[in-house]
Write an enzyme that holds these catalytic residues in place. Structure first.
Site, mmCIF file in Angstrom:
data_model
loop_
_atom_site.group_PDB
_atom_site.id
_atom_site.type_symbol
_atom_site.label_atom_id
_atom_site.label_comp_id
_atom_site.label_asym_id
_atom_site.label_seq_id
_atom_site.Cartn_x
_atom_site.Cartn_y
_atom_site.Cartn_z
ATOM 1 N N ASP A 1 -6.243 -8.513 -29.761
ATOM 2 C CA ASP A 1 -4.943 -7.940 -29.412
ATOM 3 C C ASP A 1 -4.526 -6.869 -30.405
ATOM 4 O O ASP A 1 -4.888 -6.914 -31.583
ATOM 5 C CB ASP A 1 -3.895 -9.071 -29.356
ATOM 6 N N ASN B 1 -3.189 -8.746 -17.057
ATOM 7 C CA ASN B 1 -3.309 -7.347 -17.489
ATOM 8 C C ASN B 1 -3.335 -6.358 -16.308
ATOM 9 O O ASN B 1 -3.143 -5.162 -16.501
ATOM 10 C CB ASN B 1 -4.544 -7.130 -18.373
HETATM 11 C C1 IPE Z 1 -4.092 -10.971 -24.350
HETATM 12 O O1 IPE Z 1 -3.396 -9.899 -24.854
HETATM 13 C C2 IPE Z 1 -5.162 -10.501 -23.426
HETATM 14 C C3 IPE Z 1 -6.299 -9.830 -24.067
HETATM 15 C C4 IPE Z 1 -6.473 -9.667 -25.333
HETATM 16 C C5 IPE Z 1 -7.302 -9.344 -23.150
HETATM 17 P P1 IPE Z 1 -2.071 -9.370 -24.155
HETATM 18 O O2 IPE Z 1 -1.599 -8.217 -24.941
HETATM 19 O O3 IPE Z 1 -2.305 -9.136 -22.710
HETATM 20 O O4 IPE Z 1 -1.099 -10.621 -24.278
HETATM 21 P P2 IPE Z 1 0.480 -10.697 -24.423
HETATM 22 O O5 IPE Z 1 1.076 -9.857 -23.335
HETATM 23 O O6 IPE Z 1 0.814 -10.153 -25.776
HETATM 24 O O7 IPE Z 1 0.792 -12.143 -24.332
HETATM 25 C C1 IPE Z 2 -5.576 -5.867 -26.359
HETATM 26 O O1 IPE Z 2 -4.773 -4.869 -26.873
HETATM 27 C C2 IPE Z 2 -6.535 -5.348 -25.308
HETATM 28 C C3 IPE Z 2 -6.212 -5.750 -23.930
HETATM 29 C C4 IPE Z 2 -5.253 -6.550 -23.560
HETATM 30 C C5 IPE Z 2 -7.034 -5.159 -22.880
HETATM 31 P P1 IPE Z 2 -3.417 -4.476 -26.165
HETATM 32 O O2 IPE Z 2 -3.716 -3.422 -25.152
HETATM 33 O O3 IPE Z 2 -2.726 -5.662 -25.655
HETATM 34 O O4 IPE Z 2 -2.611 -3.829 -27.357
HETATM 35 P P2 IPE Z 2 -1.087 -4.087 -27.699
HETATM 36 O O5 IPE Z 2 -0.920 -5.563 -27.822
HETATM 37 O O6 IPE Z 2 -0.285 -3.519 -26.594
HETATM 38 O O7 IPE Z 2 -0.883 -3.387 -28.991
HETATM 39 MG MG MG Z 3 -1.401 -6.974 -26.417
#
Ligand code: IPE
Ligand code: IPE
Ligand code: MG
Length: 253
Positions: A29, A77
């Protein structure tokens, strides 16, 4: 010659080889925030995130961690802007195509877990191909959770078991943990010992709900693209200080 820092190419000496987690799972994340902090579009964070994952996979091989599972895309997502979702799907496909040769050379066995049928057909093809070609490899077991949701996984397992009962193959009393696990996407993969989440969020976000029952959880503030071997070292060192009791009492030393 670009010498690799030897201190990181082998298991750091302060870590106990016998107490390494067999299986590490990562919630990668913070890609978007990593990019935004630099005034870059979010997708640049995803790109750099791939490099971090590639190095973690190599590091697991170098240090003797046998299985790595990475959360790449959740069932939630899809709710992101279409542009970002499209970018990610194309990125996954391209990386798979590019990395297959190296995975073969390294003996990586790749497996995807999630609702794969809902992914773009061209990505599904690459996924199938990579899983088939690496199926007999004997090196690290690398699992990528794509269009994965823990609730969805549990639900589809329930559905499959209900069908078996309906068809008279099993009785409700036959349902136990072992049978249930046979119907999860992760069938045949041992539960993670260590779950790492980057970017400081203290939540599971629908990842491996069943499987993390007794995983040790480690959260670092570092954004995923900056998660390097030094960070992994810290996570492992922290893990080795944990007392895993599994509901019992501390073993007498
Ligand atoms: C979790 O991260 C999913 C992945 C790393 C693929 P998210 O960014 O989607 O999760 P939330 O929204 O912070 O819970
Ligand atoms: C994790 O990074 C990757 C995926 C969920 C695909 P994020 O895209 O959630 O990055 P933040 O949390 O918005 O910074
Ligand atoms: Mg994230």
């Amino acid at each position: 010659m670009t010498a690799k820092p030897t201190v990181f190419s082998e298991l750091p000496t302060d870590l106990n080889r016998d107490r390494l987690p067999q299986h590490v799972a990562v919630i990668m994340d913070g890609n978007g925030r990593w990019a935004q902090r630099r005034g870059l579009p979010r997708i640049m964070g995803h790109r750099r995130g791939v490099d971090a994952l590639k190095d973690l996979l190599r590091c697991c091989r170098d240090w003797g961690v046998g299985a790595l599972t990475a959360y790449a895309f959740s069932t939630e997502n899809w709710g992101r802007p279409l542009e970002e979702v499209d970018f990610l799907m194309t990125l996954f496909e391209r990386i798979l195509r590019q990395e297959l040769r190296e995975m073969m050379a390294e003996g990586v066995r790749i497996r995807f877990v999630g609702n794969l049928q809902a992914l773009p057909p061209s990505l599904q093809l690459e996924i199938e191909r990579s899983m088939q070609e690496t199926a007999n490899n004997q090196g690290i077991e690398f699992t990528v959770a794509t269009n994965y949701g823990g609730r969805q996984e549990i639900m589809q397992a329930c559905r499959a078991i209900a069908m078996q009962i309906q068809q008279g193959h099993i009785q409700p009393e036959d349902i136990d943990e072992a049978l249930f696990e046979q119907h999860l996407y992760t069938r045949g993969i041992a539960d993670p010992d260590l779950l790492i989440r980057t970017s400081g969020e203290m939540r599971i976000s629908n990842f491996l709900l069943w499987q993390v029952a007794y995983a040790e959880i480690y959260v670092t503030e570092t954004f995923w693209p900056d998660f390097d071997r030094a960070e992994f070292h810290q996570a492992l060192s922290n893990y080795q200080q944990r007392d895993r009791r599994f509901g019992k009492l501390k073993a007498k030393s």
